[in-house]
Design a protein around this motif. Structure first.
Motif, PDB file in Angstrom:
ATOM      1  N   PHE A 110      33.092  38.434  41.773  1.00 18.01           N
ATOM      2  CA  PHE A 110      34.268  37.728  42.275  1.00 18.01           C
ATOM      3  C   PHE A 110      34.726  38.268  43.638  1.00 18.01           C
ATOM      4  O   PHE A 110      34.934  37.504  44.581  1.00 18.01           O
ATOM      5  CB  PHE A 110      35.416  37.841  41.275  1.00 18.01           C
ATOM      6  N   ARG A 116      33.982  30.889  46.591  1.00 18.95           N
ATOM      7  CA  ARG A 116      34.884  31.154  45.463  1.00 18.95           C
ATOM      8  C   ARG A 116      34.265  30.656  44.157  1.00 18.95           C
ATOM      9  O   ARG A 116      33.968  29.459  44.005  1.00 18.95           O
ATOM     10  CB  ARG A 116      36.214  30.449  45.708  1.00 18.95           C
ATOM     11  N   ALA A 135      39.080  33.328  41.521  1.00 16.55           N
ATOM     12  CA  ALA A 135      38.232  32.257  41.001  1.00 16.55           C
ATOM     13  C   ALA A 135      39.077  31.047  40.630  1.00 16.55           C
ATOM     14  O   ALA A 135      40.278  31.167  40.365  1.00 16.55           O
ATOM     15  CB  ALA A 135      37.458  32.737  39.768  1.00 16.55           C
TER      16      ALA A 135
END
Length: 232
Positions: A110, A116, A135
């Motif tokens: 992440f 993303r 996220a």
């Protein structure tokens, strides 16, 4: 065969597609000592990189993500340049399937992601603190994730060419829902014995086996056999 030629063998489809990539031993094992890396080799890793290069979204189960030690999904400069030349972002979007949201927002998956990530989960799951900061959390289904709706949600984001890297339960779920369009299967020249599982697991597929067509066969210098099957 250089990367340009290899890319032609694994070209992007002209329609939305779910492509699954796995490696197996000649006697059907999905792992060696608990990990798929023991079955791989240089030729398989090249195909692995090409498949990531040409996809829009990379679909993986959270268990596989943790077990295989995934890092951020990044590509080298030549592959990023290829994507830019074909109107694609520098890296595919990672889409993680996790019904329980057992993911770590502090993971490099992440925090170092060039695009993303998307986490596909259920309405009942509780997100760990900070996940929404790193996220997009997409909730589909109350307690059981609807994989068909999940793929539709990814396509609404423009992720038409989906590459699934497993694990076996996610592959089995896609197969049971009749959503697999391609299987890229590398056969490793190893006999591992009966301990390991298969590349697929989970729910039974209604309606019997799905017929596939052998699209091509490639043989690597390391005796790895790379097969590409497509739906009839």
């Amino acid at each position: 065969m250089d990367d340009e030629q290899l890319t032609q063998w694994y070209a992007r489809a002209e329609r939305p597609t779910v492509r699954v990539n796995f490696v197996t031993s000649v006697d059907g094992a999905v792992e060696v000592e608990g990990y798929s890396a023991g079955l791989s080799g240089p030729a398989d890793k090249r195909v692995f990189g090409i498949l990531r290069k040409v996809c829009d979204g990379l679909l993986v189960g959270a268990g596989t993500l943790r077990h295989e030690g995934y890092g951020a999904v990044t590509l080298d400069e030549s592959r990023r340049a290829w994507r830019r030349a074909h109107g694609l972002p520098d890296a595919p979007t990672l889409a993680i399937v996790s019904a329980s949201l057992a993911v770590d927002p502090a993971s490099p998956v992440f925090t170092q992601a060039p695009a993303r990530p998307v986490v596909l989960t259920t309405t009942a799951a509780t997100a760990p603190p900070g996940l929404a900061d790193v996220a997009d959390v997409v909730r589909i289904g109350e307690r059981e994730l609807d994989i068909t709706a999940a793929l539709a949600a990814l396509r609404e984001r423009g992720l038409d060419q989906i590459l699934c890297e497993g694990g076996p339960h996610l592959f089995g779920t896609l197969t049971a829902a009749d959503l697999v369009d391609e299987l890229c299967l590398t056969v490793s020249p190893l006999l591992t014995g009966p301990a390991a599982g298969r590349i697929t697991a989970g729910p039974h597929r209604e309606g019997g086996p799905a017929p596939m067509r052998l699209h091509h066969t490639l043989l690597g210098a390391d005796d790895l056999l790379m097969l590409r099957y497509t739906r009839r």
